[in-house]
Design an enzyme around this catalytic site. Structure first.
Site, mmCIF file in Angstrom:
data_model
loop_
_atom_site.group_PDB
_atom_site.id
_atom_site.type_symbol
_atom_site.label_atom_id
_atom_site.label_comp_id
_atom_site.label_asym_id
_atom_site.label_seq_id
_atom_site.Cartn_x
_atom_site.Cartn_y
_atom_site.Cartn_z
ATOM 1 C CB CYS A 53 93.239 -38.939 -22.959
ATOM 2 S SG CYS A 53 93.791 -40.052 -21.657
ATOM 3 C CB CYS A 57 101.070 -38.884 -21.579
ATOM 4 S SG CYS A 57 100.050 -40.000 -20.572
ATOM 5 C CB CYS A 60 99.817 -38.362 -25.419
ATOM 6 S SG CYS A 60 98.468 -39.226 -26.268
ATOM 7 C CB CYS A 97 97.030 -53.087 -31.312
ATOM 8 S SG CYS A 97 97.167 -52.303 -29.710
ATOM 9 C CB CYS A 129 97.256 -56.461 -28.793
ATOM 10 S SG CYS A 129 98.176 -55.619 -27.487
ATOM 11 C CB CYS A 189 102.054 -55.891 -25.288
ATOM 12 S SG CYS A 189 102.693 -54.685 -26.469
ATOM 13 N NE ARG A 261 104.485 -56.672 -30.617
ATOM 14 C CZ ARG A 261 104.204 -57.832 -31.219
ATOM 15 N NH1 ARG A 261 104.347 -57.934 -32.533
ATOM 16 N NH2 ARG A 261 103.793 -58.885 -30.528
#
Ligand code: SAM
Ligand code: DTB
Ligand code: SF4
Length: 317
Positions: A53, A57, A60, A97, A129, A189, A261
């Site tokens: 990616c 972040c 991550c 998801c 999702c 969400c 969650r």
């Protein structure tokens, strides 16, 4: 109990800092006023495009900026995605998801492919999702038309702390996507992570931003940071469960109708610790041996946990 979207930071901070047992009691009472007690929804994640990616972040393992144990791979085949989705449903999940390690989707064959797959997973009977990064209004509408139920896009932390964690996009970018999702008629969400070195005020600030959206997000994932070697946050110390209990109860009190969650970071936590999270107002978990790239309790382990606590898996909406 009134649903409010005018929370002041001080009010939320006062809730967060209240005596622990008082806070848990208030979270539990709010939970019971708005949701069936003893019911927890099981979600299952499928990482359909892993690693490589472009975003940075700091938490991550899938960011191409850091050297971690994650190998970038290409888009998963339809057959495998549908097989995993069915496995999730068989394991008791009612929400599937799909995640991609993308800054945002590019219009083209891959996005079209995912739109088709979303329809097929919905036809299996799941709430679907997706979390594909930043969206344009047009992309959000196309997802809605494809049969998508909700879109996940986390704020992750407060506006103030955001640039200490991610510099390749802004908090405003995040909010813009949430607005596009909402405008397209998709359910929102959005949640975040604790344990990244943020202050209590940062946690409260994130909850304030979420709780002052109108309507509230219908789903709020709260993650314990899973420190990953090679990422800048790889050496963060795990938080005591009390921080998660406070976070869950506070989220439950300020957003009574949301699904709260208990997401990443359950593996290795005691049943006692998770029970406190459910008591405080969490009513969903992610189950299955893998989250996106990290290990997680499998369906069998969670079945035992539910049996122990007398929890029933929640039906699909
Ligand atoms: N690329 C998309 C995005 O960032 O919106 C979707 C996938 S991204 C991996 C989804 C969420 O996973 C992040 O917003 C973050 O909250 C969570 N996450 C990622 N790495 C994590 C970690 N090491 N520990 C806990 N949560 C994590
Ligand atoms: C969310 O808030 N957490 C999930 C889901 N939404 C996409 C992802 C957790 C990822 C944990 C780290 C990993 O498995 O790589
Ligand atoms: Fe990319 Fe999402 Fe990971 Fe950030 S959290 S590096 S956007 S996959």
């Amino acid at each position: 109990m009134k649903i409010r979207s005018d929370w002041k930071k001080e009010e939320i901070r006062e809730i967060y800092d209240s005596p622990l047992l008082e806070l848990i009691y208030r979270g539990a009472s709010t939970h019971r006023a708005f949701h069936p007690a003893n019911q927890v929804q099981i979600c299952n994640l499928i990482s359909v495009k892993t690693g490589g990616c472009s975003e940075n972040c700091k938490y991550c393992p899938q960011s191409a900026h850091y050297k971690t144990d994650v190998q970038a791979s290409s888009m998963m085949k339809e057959e495998e995605i549908l097989e995993l989705a069915q496995k999730g449903l068989d394991g008791g999940a009612t929400r599937i998801c799909l995640a991609t390690a993308w800054r945002s989707p590019r219009d083209g064959a891959q996005f079209d492919f995912l739109l088709r797959v979303i329809g097929k997973i919905r036809d299996l009977g799941a709430e679907v999702c997706c979390t594909f990064g930043m969206l344009t209004e047009r992309q959000a509408i196309r997802l809605k038309e494809a049969g998508l139920y909700a879109y996940n896009h986390n704020l992750d932390t407060s506006r103030e702390f955001y640039s200490s964690i991610i510099t390749t996009r802004t908090y405003e970018d995040r909010i813009r996507t949430l607005d596009a999702v909402q405008k397209a008629g998709l359910l929102v969400c959005s949640g975040g992570i604790i344990g990244m070195g943020e202050s209590i005020d940062d946690r409260v600030g994130m909850l304030q931003t979420l709780a002052n959206r109108s309507p509230h997000p219908t789903s709020v994932p709260l993650n314990f940071l899973m420190p990953v070697k090679g990422t800048p946050l790889g050496e963060q110390k795990p938080l005591p469960v009390w921080d998660m209990v406070r976070m869950i109860a506070t989220a439950r009190i300020v957003m009574p109708q949301a699904m709260i969650r208990l997401t990443a970071g359950r593996l290795g936590r005691l049943a006692e610790e998770q029970a406190l999270c459910f008591l405080a107002g969490a009513n969903s978990i992610f189950s299955g041996e893998k989250l996106l790239t990290r290990p997680n309790p499998d369906f069998q382990a969670d079945e035992l946990l539910f049996d122990l606590l007398g929890i029933i898996p929640m039906e699909a909406k």
